[in-house]
Design a protein around this motif. Structure first.
Motif, PDB file in Angstrom:
ATOM      1  N   TRP A  56     -14.882   5.884   4.469  1.00  0.00           N
ATOM      2  CA  TRP A  56     -15.351   6.479   5.723  1.00  0.00           C
ATOM      3  C   TRP A  56     -14.506   7.686   6.093  1.00  0.00           C
ATOM      4  O   TRP A  56     -15.043   8.735   6.482  1.00  0.00           O
ATOM      5  CB  TRP A  56     -15.289   5.431   6.849  1.00  0.00           C
ATOM      6  CG  TRP A  56     -15.622   5.996   8.186  1.00  0.00           C
ATOM      7  CD1 TRP A  56     -16.860   6.200   8.705  1.00  0.00           C
ATOM      8  CD2 TRP A  56     -14.707   6.450   9.174  1.00  0.00           C
ATOM      9  NE1 TRP A  56     -16.766   6.750   9.958  1.00  0.00           N
ATOM     10  CE2 TRP A  56     -15.448   6.906  10.277  1.00  0.00           C
ATOM     11  CE3 TRP A  56     -13.312   6.507   9.243  1.00  0.00           C
ATOM     12  CZ2 TRP A  56     -14.855   7.426  11.422  1.00  0.00           C
ATOM     13  CZ3 TRP A  56     -12.720   7.015  10.382  1.00  0.00           C
ATOM     14  CH2 TRP A  56     -13.494   7.470  11.457  1.00  0.00           C
ATOM     15  N   LYS A  57     -13.177   7.564   5.970  1.00  0.00           N
ATOM     16  CA  LYS A  57     -12.289   8.692   6.288  1.00  0.00           C
ATOM     17  C   LYS A  57     -12.571   9.887   5.385  1.00  0.00           C
ATOM     18  O   LYS A  57     -12.591  11.026   5.842  1.00  0.00           O
ATOM     19  CB  LYS A  57     -10.821   8.277   6.156  1.00  0.00           C
ATOM     20  CG  LYS A  57     -10.285   7.637   7.400  1.00  0.00           C
ATOM     21  CD  LYS A  57      -8.819   7.237   7.360  1.00  0.00           C
ATOM     22  CE  LYS A  57      -7.899   7.939   6.453  1.00  0.00           C
ATOM     23  NZ  LYS A  57      -6.506   7.476   6.533  1.00  0.00           N
ATOM     24  N   ALA A  58     -12.783   9.613   4.099  1.00  0.00           N
ATOM     25  CA  ALA A  58     -13.053  10.704   3.155  1.00  0.00           C
ATOM     26  C   ALA A  58     -14.362  11.407   3.498  1.00  0.00           C
ATOM     27  O   ALA A  58     -14.441  12.639   3.488  1.00  0.00           O
ATOM     28  CB  ALA A  58     -13.098  10.164   1.729  1.00  0.00           C
ATOM     29  N   SER A  61     -13.853  13.437   6.681  1.00  0.00           N
ATOM     30  CA  SER A  61     -13.059  14.619   6.369  1.00  0.00           C
ATOM     31  C   SER A  61     -13.912  15.669   5.653  1.00  0.00           C
ATOM     32  O   SER A  61     -13.827  16.865   5.945  1.00  0.00           O
ATOM     33  CB  SER A  61     -11.867  14.238   5.494  1.00  0.00           C
ATOM     34  OG  SER A  61     -11.169  15.372   5.087  1.00  0.00           O
ATOM     35  N   GLN A  62     -14.749  15.221   4.734  1.00  0.00           N
ATOM     36  CA  GLN A  62     -15.613  16.140   3.991  1.00  0.00           C
ATOM     37  C   GLN A  62     -16.611  16.814   4.933  1.00  0.00           C
ATOM     38  O   GLN A  62     -16.827  18.031   4.845  1.00  0.00           O
ATOM     39  CB  GLN A  62     -16.346  15.380   2.896  1.00  0.00           C
ATOM     40  CG  GLN A  62     -17.172  16.250   1.994  1.00  0.00           C
ATOM     41  CD  GLN A  62     -17.882  15.436   0.918  1.00  0.00           C
ATOM     42  OE1 GLN A  62     -18.200  14.269   1.117  1.00  0.00           O
ATOM     43  NE2 GLN A  62     -18.111  16.063  -0.219  1.00  0.00           N
ATOM     44  N   SER A  63     -17.200  16.054   5.838  1.00  0.00           N
ATOM     45  CA  SER A  63     -18.162  16.657   6.764  1.00  0.00           C
ATOM     46  C   SER A  63     -17.466  17.611   7.721  1.00  0.00           C
ATOM     47  O   SER A  63     -18.022  18.659   8.082  1.00  0.00           O
ATOM     48  CB  SER A  63     -18.928  15.581   7.533  1.00  0.00           C
ATOM     49  OG  SER A  63     -18.080  14.877   8.408  1.00  0.00           O
ATOM     50  N   ARG A  68     -16.277  23.252   9.314  1.00  0.00           N
ATOM     51  CA  ARG A  68     -15.333  24.374   9.454  1.00  0.00           C
ATOM     52  C   ARG A  68     -15.734  25.545   8.556  1.00  0.00           C
ATOM     53  O   ARG A  68     -15.654  26.703   8.957  1.00  0.00           O
ATOM     54  CB  ARG A  68     -13.919  23.920   9.111  1.00  0.00           C
ATOM     55  CG  ARG A  68     -13.255  23.146  10.198  1.00  0.00           C
ATOM     56  CD  ARG A  68     -11.779  22.895   9.887  1.00  0.00           C
ATOM     57  NE  ARG A  68     -11.413  21.609  10.423  1.00  0.00           N
ATOM     58  CZ  ARG A  68     -11.216  20.506   9.720  1.00  0.00           C
ATOM     59  NH1 ARG A  68     -11.299  20.529   8.408  1.00  0.00           N
ATOM     60  NH2 ARG A  68     -10.902  19.371  10.302  1.00  0.00           N
ATOM     61  N   ALA A  69     -16.159  25.231   7.341  1.00  0.00           N
ATOM     62  CA  ALA A  69     -16.571  26.291   6.415  1.00  0.00           C
ATOM     63  C   ALA A  69     -17.801  27.020   6.943  1.00  0.00           C
ATOM     64  O   ALA A  69     -17.884  28.248   6.855  1.00  0.00           O
ATOM     65  CB  ALA A  69     -16.858  25.706   5.036  1.00  0.00           C
ATOM     66  N   SER A  70     -18.746  26.266   7.506  1.00  0.00           N
ATOM     67  CA  SER A  70     -19.938  26.923   8.052  1.00  0.00           C
ATOM     68  C   SER A  70     -19.578  27.793   9.253  1.00  0.00           C
ATOM     69  O   SER A  70     -20.133  28.879   9.422  1.00  0.00           O
ATOM     70  CB  SER A  70     -21.006  25.894   8.442  1.00  0.00           C
ATOM     71  OG  SER A  70     -20.606  25.152   9.573  1.00  0.00           O
TER      72      SER A  70
END
Length: 129
Positions: A56-58, A61-63, A68-70
């Protein structure tokens, strides 16, 4: 935030406010409480609970990284659009200034030609006498 202490207080029965509940949920404290409840009931073991929490944390973090990238891409696109708009305005202004200078230069050349034309017949007249 101290994750372990927050988890302890939730496990001993603390009732968080709506705002604190949202914060605890975003940090994963409530998920861990839920997973610990599954371990107590025998649905799965502690290792499985920890694996699920780490997954869940991973994913979270990925989302967050994608978000942030978007945002960064959007900021860069906005900056590029503003730069292009400013360059277009500057080009239009430069063309207007160049046109104005050309008109002034043409008017000055016309005035010089007219002045030279007026002086030329005046010079010829005394020579004819």
């Amino acid at each position: 935030m101290n994750f372990e202490r927050a988890l302890y207080w939730v496990n001993v029965g603390a009732q968080p406010t709506d705002t604190v509940r949202t914060i605890l949920s975003n940090e994963g404290v409530l998920l861990m409480k839920h997973l610990q409840g599954g371990v107590k009931k025998g649905a799965f073991d502690e290792a499985e609970a920890q694996r699920r929490f780490e997954a869940w944390k991973a994913q979270k973090s990925q989302s967050a990284d994608k978000f942030r990238a978007s945002l960064l891409d959007k900021q860069q696109a906005d900056a590029k659009a503003r730069l292009e708009a400013e360059q277009a305005k500057n080009q239009a202004k430069a063309e207007a200034v160049a046109k104005k200078k050309a008109e002034l230069a043409a008017a000055a050349a016309e005035a010089e030609a007219a002045a030279a034309a007026e002086e030329a017949p005046a010079e010829e007249a005394p020579a004819a006498e």
